[in-house]
Write an enzyme that holds these catalytic residues in place. Structure first.
Site, PDB file in Angstrom:
ATOM      1  N   HIS A  98     -56.009 -18.219  15.080  1.00  6.40           N
ATOM      2  CA  HIS A  98     -54.721 -17.911  15.718  1.00  6.40           C
ATOM      3  C   HIS A  98     -53.704 -17.501  14.652  1.00  6.40           C
ATOM      4  CE1 HIS A  98     -55.537 -19.242  19.849  1.00  6.40           C
ATOM      5  NE2 HIS A  98     -56.400 -20.054  19.282  1.00  6.40           N
ATOM      6  N   CYS A 158     -58.398 -14.872  19.678  1.00  2.00           N
ATOM      7  CA  CYS A 158     -59.198 -15.978  20.225  1.00  2.00           C
ATOM      8  C   CYS A 158     -59.958 -15.509  21.470  1.00  2.00           C
ATOM      9  CB  CYS A 158     -58.309 -17.194  20.498  1.00  2.00           C
ATOM     10  SG  CYS A 158     -59.250 -18.702  20.811  1.00  2.00           S
ATOM     11  N   GLU A 201     -50.826 -16.439  15.072  1.00  2.54           N
ATOM     12  CA  GLU A 201     -49.494 -16.908  15.485  1.00  2.54           C
ATOM     13  C   GLU A 201     -49.275 -18.371  15.150  1.00  2.54           C
ATOM     14  OE1 GLU A 201     -52.072 -16.519  17.383  1.00  2.54           O
ATOM     15  OE2 GLU A 201     -52.072 -17.917  19.073  1.00  2.54           O
TER      16      GLU A 201
END
EC number: 4.3.2.10
Lengths: 208, 242
Positions: free
Chosen positions: A188, A82, A190
């Protein structure tokens, strides 16, 4: 498996990123100084918020120069997420900030100037991506993958040689980049559940 | 997920709460079932004028490989900071935004608009939408919904969670009229909540153009789960991530 060094410069969701990398199968250490960067084998630069603030911190702390040396002189695998990808660009517009790292051609611009009618900004949600198969580093992502995006600015104008995926909205905003020992994602990983963990597994297994 | 004294609860119109399990195991289950986002709201923190339960936020965050939005009792930048450090990806301000609108601007500047969610709680009084005041438990006429929407957007809100409190927990169906009203006034993403009691009601809302819905009662007090709900939506040819 090597240890992954996650860089904490006060502008990242360090715990989410560390937790997901650990889940993908690696040991994680959180580091914050240029000296620690100089000892790292595999680097992750997370980031949420304002690229301008992030950039100022990375520059003044000496982390930017330390990262440049590790990536370009020592060929360490690097992942920017990001804002951690956006700061790699040549130019940034957010909050009037100036130039970024200059690792990748392109400009980070407000998505508002690229939004279609009724298209909401910030761009938030789960999206499929257009994978650029010509770039071999695109194989870290699945063409059928769906990834979580959450951003107000995006990278534009990056050539195919460095871009691995784009969005089919926002004038083809860059979704991921890859060149040399550098990969980066606007989404993202994650927070992209199984598809995100798979991407992180590919990054962990990557030997550029 | 509504958090009250270390436990999840669910009620009707923000009252009559019943126990709904542990935050950590519920977050694990919702993550495994394919939730697109998890929203954890400490419902007592603002009322009791205390900080949110950081320990529970951190425990839930470890289970979430999807975005986690945290709300309730976030009355300062420092508290927002600790929420992010505990693993929140986004912050939701509702009553604290009303009492201190400058906090919206503060959080948007430090973390970006995309991490700044504003909860808009609305009470439907005979077709008029009034802002709902948590501290008194009643609708208020001090400020109109429209003026408040303009204000929060101006201050940097990046996403809205719009709740029809008069439908919350009632299973009457989602208020798509309220959604349209908000969505035509703002250009940021809007999540609609309040009143979803059946799968067909959720499908109706999505077919009517609602981009995202938040579910509570439907998950807590029925034999539905997120996987089942999403397969139903896919079967109805609605765009969902499976």
């Amino acid at each position: 498996m090597s240890v992954v060094s996650v860089i904490d410069y006060g502008a990242g969701n360090i715990s989410s990123v560390s937790n997901a990398i650990w889940y993908a199968g690696a040991d994680v250490e959180v580091i914050s100084t240029p000296d620690e960067v100089a000892k790292a084998d595999r680097l992750v630069l997370p980031g949420v918020g304002a690229a301008g603030t992030a950039m100022a911190r990375l520059r003044s702390s000496g982390l930017m120069d330390a990262l440049r040396e590790m990536v370009f002189d020592k060929a360490r695998p690097f992942l920017g997420i990001c804002i951690g990808m956006q700061v790699l660009a040549e130019e940034l517009e957010e909050y009037g900030a100036g130039a970024g790292f200059g690792w990748v051609p392109g400009t980070v611009q407000n998505l508002k100037s690229h939004a279609a009618e009724r298209q909401t900004v910030p761009h938030i949600g789960w999206k499929a991506i257009e994978v650029n198969a010509e770039n071999p580093l695109s194989n870290m992502m699945s063409p059928k993958g769906v990834y979580y995006f959450c951003h107000s600015f995006g990278l534009f104008g990056t050539p195919l040689a460095q871009s691995t995926a784009t969005l089919d909205t926002f004038d083809g905003c860059v979704a991921a980049i890859g060149f040399d020992t550098v990969v980066g994602t606007q989404f993202h990983p994650e927070k992209s559940q199984n598809d995100g963990i798979q991407f992180l597994e590919s990054f962990l297994a990557w030997k550029p | 997920m509504l958090l009250s004294k270390n436990r999840l609860v669910k009620g009707t119109r923000y009252a009559e709460y019943r126990d709904a399990g542990s935050a950590k195991t519920t977050a694990r289950a919702y993550n495994a079932q394919g939730a697109d986002e998890i929203f954890l709201l400490d419902i007592d923190a603002s009322k009791e004028n205390r900080e949110p339960d950081f320990e529970t936020i951190a425990a839930a965050a470890l289970e979430c490989f999807v975005p986690l939005t945290v709300g309730g009792g976030i009355s300062s930048l420092d508290i927002a900071d600790r929420c992010f450090k505990s693993g929140a990806d986004k912050i939701c301000l509702t009553s604290t935004a009303r009492s201190n609108p400058a906090l919206i601007d503060g959080i948007a500047h430090r973390y970006g608009s995309q991490a700044t969610v504003i909860g808009i709680d609305v009470w439907n009084e005979d077709g008029t939408y009034l802002l709902y005041d948590h501290l008194t438990g009643r609708p208020t006429r001090d400020l109109s919904l429209e003026d408040w929407l303009d204000q929060v957007i101006d201050l940097g809100a990046g996403e809205l969670r719009v709740m029809d409190v008069s439908r919350e927990g009632t299973r009457e169906g989602l208020n798509t009229d309220l959604y349209d009203k908000v969505r035509t006034r703002v250009s940021v993403p809007v999540i609609l909540e309040g009143g979803a009691g059946t799968l067909s009601q959720v499908a109706e809302a999505l077919s009517a153009g609602v981009d995202a819905v938040a579910l509570g009662t439907l998950l807590v007090f029925s034999d539905n789960n997120i996987r089942k709900i999403k397969h139903y939506m896919r079967h109805e040819k609605l765009p969902v991530r499976l």
